[in-house]
Enzyme design. Structure first.
Site, PDB file in Angstrom:
ATOM      1  N   CYS A   2       0.873  -1.175   0.000  1.00  0.00           N
ATOM      2  CA  CYS A   2       0.000   0.000   0.000  1.00  0.00           C
ATOM      3  C   CYS A   2       0.905   1.217   0.000  1.00  0.00           C
ATOM      4  O   CYS A   2       1.600   1.483   0.983  1.00  0.00           O
ATOM      5  CB  CYS A   2      -0.909  -0.008   1.224  1.00  0.00           C
ATOM      6  N   GLU A 111      -3.565   1.405  -6.008  1.00  0.00           N
ATOM      7  CA  GLU A 111      -2.596   0.380  -6.385  1.00  0.00           C
ATOM      8  C   GLU A 111      -2.363   0.472  -7.882  1.00  0.00           C
ATOM      9  O   GLU A 111      -3.220   0.943  -8.634  1.00  0.00           O
ATOM     10  CB  GLU A 111      -3.102  -1.013  -5.980  1.00  0.00           C
TER      11      GLU A 111
END
Length: 261
Positions: A2, A111
């Protein structure tokens, strides 16, 4: 992993979600990046004798974990994520995993789908958020770092786990998601050892998140408005895994085998 996330909920929504007695006002943030302050929720044991209930408090921490034993932060790598499978054994995270587990408030995360090596394609960003909207709680770790001059700074990392099948089409890791019914158990570092909360660090259910392809605006930290979350298309259709490319077949000798890149 992340590497960027967002928190656009109101302070009142965060306060209700995490059962906080109070919280300071804060603006919506659409493109939170490493080294920036992030909102975390930590558990505090009540001081009254015989009372084992857990209070919760919200505080800001630097996104970039610094273990207490680091001498010079300039010579230490930026730890924004911690692998949940190994955090309890790693020297950097072991103490925090046992004593300082926290929740990190978010509205979702970003992402990038990376093309195969050697490809001319660019990485494709996705905005990944709960299907029903609202707030998601990432599992995190907290460490208060004291510099040589005595100054203290709270630092944090996001715990990650293997991606579920939907997220795996974009990336092979995802943040650990702690459900509201598990908040107390996760934050109770007094009674719950890492082995007792290992079951909470599993991939989120397949239908929990949706992934929306967005533009390259999110790539620049300076782009911090809602436009970074606008869909690039109306439909989520991440590329399927690339198929192996076969070399042109040369005139074979008797022992030649077909080779793959």
């Amino acid at each position: 992993m992340c590497g960027r996330f967002s928190l656009t909920a109101t302070p009142e929504e965060v306060q209700e979600m995490f059962g906080l007695e109070e919280i300071e006002d804060f603006p919506p943030r659409y493109n939170i990046a490493p080294t920036q302050p992030i909102l975390i929720i930590a558990g505090d044991r009540r001081r009254e004798e015989g009372d084992n209930r857990t209070d919760r408090r919200a505080l800001l921490a630097r996104w970039g974990f610094l273990p207490g034993w680091v001498k010079d932060p300039a010579d230490f790598p930026l730890l924004i994520n911690a692998r949940s499978e190994t955090a309890a054994e790693k020297a950097s995270f072991r103490a925090a995993m046992r004593h300082r587990r926290v929740l990190i408030a978010a509205s979702g995360f970003y992402e990038w789908h990376r093309p195969p090596k050697g490809s001319n394609e660019k990485s494709t960003p996705y905005w990944i958020k709960p299907k029903g909207g609202g707030i998601v709680a990432f599992g995190g770790l907290l460490e208060t770092y004291m510099s040589a001059d005595g100054a203290e700074i709270d630092t944090a990392a996001v715990l990650t786990t293997a991606a579920n099948q939907m997220i795996a089409r974009v990336h092979d890791r995802m943040p650990v998601v702690i459900r509201p019914e598990d908040f107390s158990r996760w934050l109770d570092c007094l009674n719950q050892e890492p082995r007792h909360v290992a079951d909470l660090m599993a991939p989120a259910p397949e239908d929990y998140f949706e992934a929306i392809r967005i533009s390259d605006l999110v790539n620049k930290v300076a782009n911090s408005g809602p436009e970074v979350q606008e869909p690039a298309t109306d439909e989520f259709a991440p590329p399927e895994p690339a198929k192996p490319v076969r070399k042109a077949k040369a005139p074979p000798a008797a022992s030649d085998q077909l080779k793959l890149f």
